[in-house]
Design an enzyme around this catalytic site. Structure first.
Site, PDB file in Angstrom:
ATOM      1  N   ARG A 166       0.821  -1.236   0.000  1.00 52.31           N
ATOM      2  CA  ARG A 166       0.000   0.000   0.000  1.00 52.31           C
ATOM      3  C   ARG A 166       0.848   1.276   0.000  1.00 52.31           C
ATOM      4  O   ARG A 166       0.511   2.260   0.669  1.00 52.31           O
ATOM      5  CB  ARG A 166      -0.953   0.047   1.213  1.00 52.31           C
ATOM      6  CG  ARG A 166      -1.865  -1.144   1.354  1.00 52.31           C
ATOM      7  CD  ARG A 166      -2.972  -1.156   0.300  1.00 52.31           C
ATOM      8  NE  ARG A 166      -3.919  -2.198   0.621  1.00 52.31           N
ATOM      9  CZ  ARG A 166      -3.823  -3.454   0.163  1.00 52.31           C
ATOM     10  NH1 ARG A 166      -2.864  -3.786  -0.679  1.00 52.31           N
ATOM     11  NH2 ARG A 166      -4.722  -4.357   0.502  1.00 52.31           N
ATOM     12  N   SER A 239     -10.517   0.267   3.173  1.00 49.86           N
ATOM     13  CA  SER A 239      -9.782  -0.170   4.376  1.00 49.86           C
ATOM     14  C   SER A 239      -9.138   1.058   4.996  1.00 49.86           C
ATOM     15  O   SER A 239      -8.391   1.757   4.329  1.00 49.86           O
ATOM     16  CB  SER A 239      -8.644  -1.115   4.011  1.00 49.86           C
ATOM     17  OG  SER A 239      -9.118  -2.216   3.329  1.00 49.86           O
ATOM     18  N   GLU A 335      -4.334   3.813   6.467  1.00 51.88           N
ATOM     19  CA  GLU A 335      -4.022   3.564   5.046  1.00 51.88           C
ATOM     20  C   GLU A 335      -4.259   4.793   4.138  1.00 51.88           C
ATOM     21  O   GLU A 335      -3.416   5.084   3.289  1.00 51.88           O
ATOM     22  CB  GLU A 335      -4.848   2.365   4.554  1.00 51.88           C
ATOM     23  CG  GLU A 335      -4.425   1.882   3.178  1.00 51.88           C
ATOM     24  CD  GLU A 335      -5.224   0.672   2.705  1.00 51.88           C
ATOM     25  OE1 GLU A 335      -5.193  -0.353   3.372  1.00 51.88           O
ATOM     26  OE2 GLU A 335      -5.873   0.789   1.655  1.00 51.88           O
TER      27      GLU A 335
HETATM   28  P1  NAP Z   1     -10.691 -11.619   4.108  1.00 51.58           P
HETATM   29  O1  NAP Z   1     -10.764 -12.421   2.873  1.00 51.58           O
HETATM   30  O2  NAP Z   1     -11.793 -11.689   5.111  1.00 51.58           O
HETATM   31  O3  NAP Z   1      -9.307 -11.895   4.844  1.00 51.58           O
HETATM   32  C1  NAP Z   1      -8.995 -11.197   6.039  1.00 51.58           C
HETATM   33  C2  NAP Z   1      -7.551 -10.784   6.020  1.00 51.58           C
HETATM   34  O4  NAP Z   1      -6.762 -11.923   6.075  1.00 51.58           O
HETATM   35  C3  NAP Z   1      -7.202  -9.991   4.781  1.00 51.58           C
HETATM   36  O5  NAP Z   1      -6.800  -8.728   5.188  1.00 51.58           O
HETATM   37  C4  NAP Z   1      -6.099 -10.800   4.105  1.00 51.58           C
HETATM   38  O6  NAP Z   1      -4.894 -10.054   3.959  1.00 51.58           O
HETATM   39  C5  NAP Z   1      -5.803 -11.944   5.041  1.00 51.58           C
HETATM   40  N1  NAP Z   1      -5.927 -13.215   4.300  1.00 51.58           N
HETATM   41  C6  NAP Z   1      -7.028 -13.988   4.163  1.00 51.58           C
HETATM   42  N2  NAP Z   1      -6.764 -15.085   3.468  1.00 51.58           N
HETATM   43  C7  NAP Z   1      -5.451 -15.021   3.135  1.00 51.58           C
HETATM   44  C8  NAP Z   1      -4.586 -15.865   2.412  1.00 51.58           C
HETATM   45  N3  NAP Z   1      -5.016 -17.011   1.873  1.00 51.58           N
HETATM   46  N4  NAP Z   1      -3.287 -15.463   2.246  1.00 51.58           N
HETATM   47  C9  NAP Z   1      -2.864 -14.299   2.772  1.00 51.58           C
HETATM   48  N5  NAP Z   1      -3.632 -13.462   3.472  1.00 51.58           N
HETATM   49  C10 NAP Z   1      -4.918 -13.806   3.664  1.00 51.58           C
HETATM   50  O7  NAP Z   1     -10.474 -10.067   3.719  1.00 51.58           O
HETATM   51  P2  NAP Z   1     -11.484  -8.960   3.238  1.00 51.58           P
HETATM   52  O8  NAP Z   1     -11.442  -7.893   4.230  1.00 51.58           O
HETATM   53  O9  NAP Z   1     -12.796  -9.539   2.818  1.00 51.58           O
HETATM   54  O10 NAP Z   1     -10.748  -8.417   1.963  1.00 51.58           O
HETATM   55  C11 NAP Z   1     -10.491  -9.249   0.833  1.00 51.58           C
HETATM   56  C12 NAP Z   1      -9.350  -8.669   0.059  1.00 51.58           C
HETATM   57  O11 NAP Z   1      -9.689  -7.367  -0.426  1.00 51.58           O
HETATM   58  C13 NAP Z   1      -8.104  -8.512   0.911  1.00 51.58           C
HETATM   59  O12 NAP Z   1      -6.995  -8.913   0.168  1.00 51.58           O
HETATM   60  C14 NAP Z   1      -8.059  -7.039   1.229  1.00 51.58           C
HETATM   61  O13 NAP Z   1      -6.749  -6.541   1.376  1.00 51.58           O
HETATM   62  C15 NAP Z   1      -8.746  -6.424   0.021  1.00 51.58           C
HETATM   63  N6  NAP Z   1      -9.413  -5.179   0.366  1.00 51.58           N
HETATM   64  C16 NAP Z   1      -8.817  -3.997   0.053  1.00 51.58           C
HETATM   65  C17 NAP Z   1      -9.460  -2.822   0.417  1.00 51.58           C
HETATM   66  C18 NAP Z   1      -8.851  -1.479   0.159  1.00 51.58           C
HETATM   67  O14 NAP Z   1      -9.506  -0.468   0.367  1.00 51.58           O
HETATM   68  N7  NAP Z   1      -7.624  -1.386  -0.237  1.00 51.58           N
HETATM   69  C19 NAP Z   1     -10.694  -2.842   1.053  1.00 51.58           C
HETATM   70  C20 NAP Z   1     -11.237  -4.067   1.361  1.00 51.58           C
HETATM   71  C21 NAP Z   1     -10.597  -5.220   1.016  1.00 51.58           C
HETATM   72  P3  NAP Z   1      -4.629  -9.029   2.729  1.00 51.58           P
HETATM   73  O15 NAP Z   1      -5.447  -7.818   3.065  1.00 51.58           O
HETATM   74  O16 NAP Z   1      -3.156  -8.766   2.834  1.00 51.58           O
HETATM   75  O17 NAP Z   1      -5.038  -9.712   1.483  1.00 51.58           O
END
Ligand code: NAP
Length: 340
Positions: A166, A239, A335
């Protein structure tokens, strides 16, 4: 180029925080950037390039800014096709999700895991947007920018962008670079399916074994829509906190106290924690501190009601980070970018 006078900056931040007026100009082509810069000097204002405002929060002092708005720069074209790769040139004003949709339509893989992320294409490299194990840096060939300090156009290779989790050279130097287009290197090969629990169970439920590019995009859109609030209905900036990286030794100690705490591998000797889990476990999900608080479905998302001020936001942020720090000894970092 079109000078649009003073307008409400709150309307250009999806968290709806910021001063009620600022100067702004619409940029229609890369040549306009230099003309707009001359105008900024004449008006004695500081130029600041603004995309969709989905990762930007304006301090009330941002009134001295001269916003360069890009949503009219919307060209997309295939620049080169070589072996299994295609270079895809996309101007900064194209909505990010429209860029992803177009790549998927052309059967080009690399961007599909980043479906449904808000904002414009020009903002994507700034914070190296990421989701489901993919980061935009993985597909970037060149970022085309204007360096407002040197007053010169500059193309950045992936390496020159200094991408991190990020973060990038563009985020580290706020307001210095105006990104007017990005060239992506996309693949014609079969897409890999993100190994995230939500996605795996989505395809298991639908009994799809080898999902197509389009099916992966559809899965991600559906999963995100069910989890994340729409900024048009509930002000938010995606996020709000980064996932903290801590040493394996610190994580081992925390695991004794919190055995169900999720841990994911990071660089050698370090692990990644899920900031949303820490906030949830601290009992802060669906908790409002005045005009800001944590969303009821997703603990990583700070929401507002459109009435809050910048200082109230910082106060809410402090309450949340302090409580998490008191319980886990882990400090959460913000962030979104603060503009002041
Ligand atoms: P999720 O799938 O419920 O997972 C929760 C957290 O655990 C995430 O933050 C993810 O890290 C980590 N995670 C889960 N499974 C993983 C795996 N197999 N390997 C590595 N890390 C794992 O997360 P969520 O909140 O619904 O979000 C899904 C994805 O969308 C995530 O990658 C998240 O970063 C992204 N997202 C980005 C934004 C933004 O505004 N930038 C907003 C919402 C969600 P990571 O975050 O490092 O992947």
């Amino acid at each position: 180029m079109e000078y649009c006078g003073q307008f409400n900056l709150k309307n250009h931040s999806t968290l709806r925080v910021g001063p009620l007026s600022a100067h702004a100009v619409y940029i229609d082509s890369k040549e306009d950037i230099e003309k707009a810069l001359e105008l900024a000097v004449k008006l004695n204002l500081t130029p600041y390039p603004l995309g969709g405002g989905s990762n930007t929060i304006f301090d009330d002092s941002a009134q001295n800014k001269f916003l360069f708005l890009i949503p009219r720069m919307r060209k997309m074209e295939i620049a080169l096709e070589k072996n299994n790769r295609t270079l895809f040139y996309i101007e900064a004003g194209v909505l990010w999700d429209e860029a992803v949709a177009e790549a998927v339509e052309l059967e080009l893989s690399g961007l599909e895991a980043l479906s449904s992320i808000p904002g414009l294409t020009g903002s994507a490299p700034v914070q190296n947007i990421g989701a489901y194990g993919a980061e935009v840096k993985d597909t970037i060939e060149t970022v085309h920018a204007y360096d407002m300090q040197k007053k010169a156009f500059a193309d950045f290779t992936k390496q020159a962008c200094e991408f991190e989790y990020r973060n990038s050279t563009f985020k580290k130097n706020p307001g210095r670079y105006f990104i007017y287009a990005v060239t992506f290197s996309l693949s014609k090969a079969r897409p890999s399916v993100p190994e995230y629990r939500d996605i795996i169970s989505y395809f298991e439920t639908k009994k799809i074994q080898e999902p197509s590019l389009k099916e992966i995009r559809e899965a991600i859109i559906e999963i995100r829509n069910n989890k994340l609030p729409n900024p048009k209905e509930t002000p938010n900036a995606g996020s709000y906190f980064k996932n903290p990286i801590i040493s394996q030794a610190e994580a081992d100690a925390l695991k004794v106290k919190f055995p169900d705490m999720p841990i994911y591998p990071a660089r050698e000797g370090f692990v990644k924690l899920f900031a949303g889990w820490l906030i949830d476990k601290a009992g802060l999900k669906n908790t409002m501190y005045g005009n800001f608080g944590i969303h009821k479905n997703h603990a990583l998302v700070m929401i507002g009601n459109g009435q809050g001020t910048f200082s109230e936001l910082l106060e809410s942020e402090k309450n949340i980070t302090q409580k998490v720090c008191d319980i886990f000894g882990v400090y959460l970092e913000r962030e979104p970018v603060i503009v002041n």
